[in-house]
Enzyme design. Structure first.
Site, PDB file in Angstrom:
ATOM      1  N   MET A  27      57.953 124.439  19.365  1.00 34.95           N
ATOM      2  CA  MET A  27      57.585 123.686  20.773  1.00 34.95           C
ATOM      3  C   MET A  27      58.777 124.024  21.707  1.00 34.95           C
ATOM      4  SD  MET A  27      55.896 120.077  19.906  1.00 34.95           S
ATOM      5  CE  MET A  27      57.218 119.130  19.632  1.00 34.95           C
ATOM      6  N   LEU A  30      64.593 126.287  22.345  1.00 33.37           N
ATOM      7  CA  LEU A  30      65.122 126.764  20.853  1.00 33.37           C
ATOM      8  C   LEU A  30      66.597 126.764  20.818  1.00 33.37           C
ATOM      9  CD1 LEU A  30      63.142 130.191  21.166  1.00 33.37           C
ATOM     10  CD2 LEU A  30      62.250 128.067  20.005  1.00 33.37           C
ATOM     11  N   HIS A  34      66.059 127.390  15.091  1.00 32.24           N
ATOM     12  CA  HIS A  34      64.780 128.160  15.193  1.00 32.24           C
ATOM     13  C   HIS A  34      65.260 129.423  15.023  1.00 32.24           C
ATOM     14  CE1 HIS A  34      63.652 124.803  18.272  1.00 32.24           C
ATOM     15  NE2 HIS A  34      62.625 124.801  17.527  1.00 32.24           N
TER      16      HIS A  34
HETATM   17  O1  PAF Z   1      58.170 121.543  14.200  1.00 32.54           O
HETATM   18  C1  PAF Z   1      57.529 121.458  15.439  1.00 32.54           C
HETATM   19  O2  PAF Z   1      58.251 122.037  16.494  1.00 32.54           O
HETATM   20  C2  PAF Z   1      56.146 121.241  15.762  1.00 32.54           C
HETATM   21  O3  PAF Z   1      55.767 119.903  15.152  1.00 32.54           O
HETATM   22  C3  PAF Z   1      55.241 122.267  15.344  1.00 32.54           C
HETATM   23  C4  PAF Z   1      55.175 122.785  13.923  1.00 32.54           C
HETATM   24  C5  PAF Z   1      55.760 123.480  16.261  1.00 32.54           C
HETATM   25  C6  PAF Z   1      53.678 121.961  15.626  1.00 32.54           C
HETATM   26  O4  PAF Z   1      53.634 121.582  17.055  1.00 32.54           O
END
Ligand code: PAF
Length: 273
Positions: A27, A30, A34
């Site tokens: 989402m 970052l 990530h």
């Molecule tokens: O973990 C996340 O960032 C969110 O829940 C995901 C898996 C991208 C789904 O929107």
């Protein structure tokens, strides 16, 4: 790095790829957590796709959908430097229609712990992850162990819907002070951040007790609650890796999960023991 917003264009583009495709759904906002998912994808796959989509259906009324940290320019630079091949940046209208088919989280595993404090949250997570996996059609998709219940439910969905993607669980990345990385950490004031460190401290205490031979779930839970006590505790749960409640911890088969509200920020952490 290619940037694509249209799901059909992305689908068409990836269809021609014969190499292994690794997918990291995010989402945005970052951080090193990530980056670790991207690194794992880079090591395992020739083509790495990252999506940034703040999924409205996984936010409950009154949650931080409108204020969720958004840093698209910085995020795309991070992706480029990390060697991402395709950045998928859809709009809400590209992902959702008017009269939607939605997935329903399972009655038990979807409504305990975070599912109990945020009822319906996992319906949104599963719906969007299913859509994203259908668009990208990756060989591997990478998710962090920090969101253990999300990870567990996604693995269950993949199994129960006979999907062919392999889900890879990636270890939690921590700040130098032990706080698990999360996009929501930016909400914490200096004082709140100090409080948030009690979460990692409680998990360290649990690890210490287990190393000393303690297996009684209630004893471990009580020791953790003592450390977390001044904070607003969502839950401290010790479960099997299948998310069943247990009385006695089995090393290598258990998970300890914590949810705490620090100020107005909900923080999650866990250890796999
Ligand atoms: O973990 C996340 O960032 C969110 O829940 C995901 C898996 C991208 C789904 O929107």
């Amino acid at each position: 790095m290619k940037i694509i917003s249209d799901p059909y264009v992305l689908k068409e583009y990836l269809k021609s790829k014969r190499e292994r495709i690794g997918f990291v759904p995010t989402m945005g906002a970052l951080h090193d957590g990530h980056l670790s998912l991207i690194k794992n994808a880079r090591e395992k796959c020739e083509v790495v796709v990252v999506s940034i989509f703040v999924n409205p259906t996984q936010f409950l009324k009154g949650e931080d959908l409108e204020s969720y940290p958004s840093k698209i320019d910085a995020d795309s630079k991070i992706c480029e430097i990390a060697g991402v091949d395709v950045l998928f940046l859809p709009q809400v209208k590209d992902i959702y229609g008017e009269d939607e088919v939605r997935l329903q989280a399972p009655d038990v595993r979807g409504y305990v712990l975070e599912g109990a404090t945020r009822p319906g949250h996992f319906n949104g997570v599963l719906t969007v992850v299913n859509k994203l996996l259908n668009i990208v059609n990756p060989d591997y998709a990478f998710f962090g162990k920090k969101d253990a219940q999300q990870l567990n439910l996604i693995m269950l969905m993949v199994k129960q819907l006979f999907m062919s993607v392999e889900i890879v669980a990636v270890d939690t990345v921590r700040e130098s002070d032990g706080l698990a990385m999360s996009s929501r950490n930016v909400y914490l004031s200096t004082e709140e951040r100090k409080d948030a460190l009690k979460i990692a401290a409680s998990l360290r205490e649990a690890t210490k007790l287990i190393t000393q031979g303690e297996r009684d779930v209630r004893v471990i839970q009580e020791a953790m609650l003592q450390i977390l006590k001044p904070l607003e505790i969502g839950y401290v749960a010790i479960l099997s890796r299948e998310f069943e409640y247990i009385e006695s911890l089995r090393v290598g088969e258990s998970i300890i999960l914590v949810e705490v509200l620090v100020g107005s920020t909900r923080l999650l952490d866990n250890i796999w023991v």
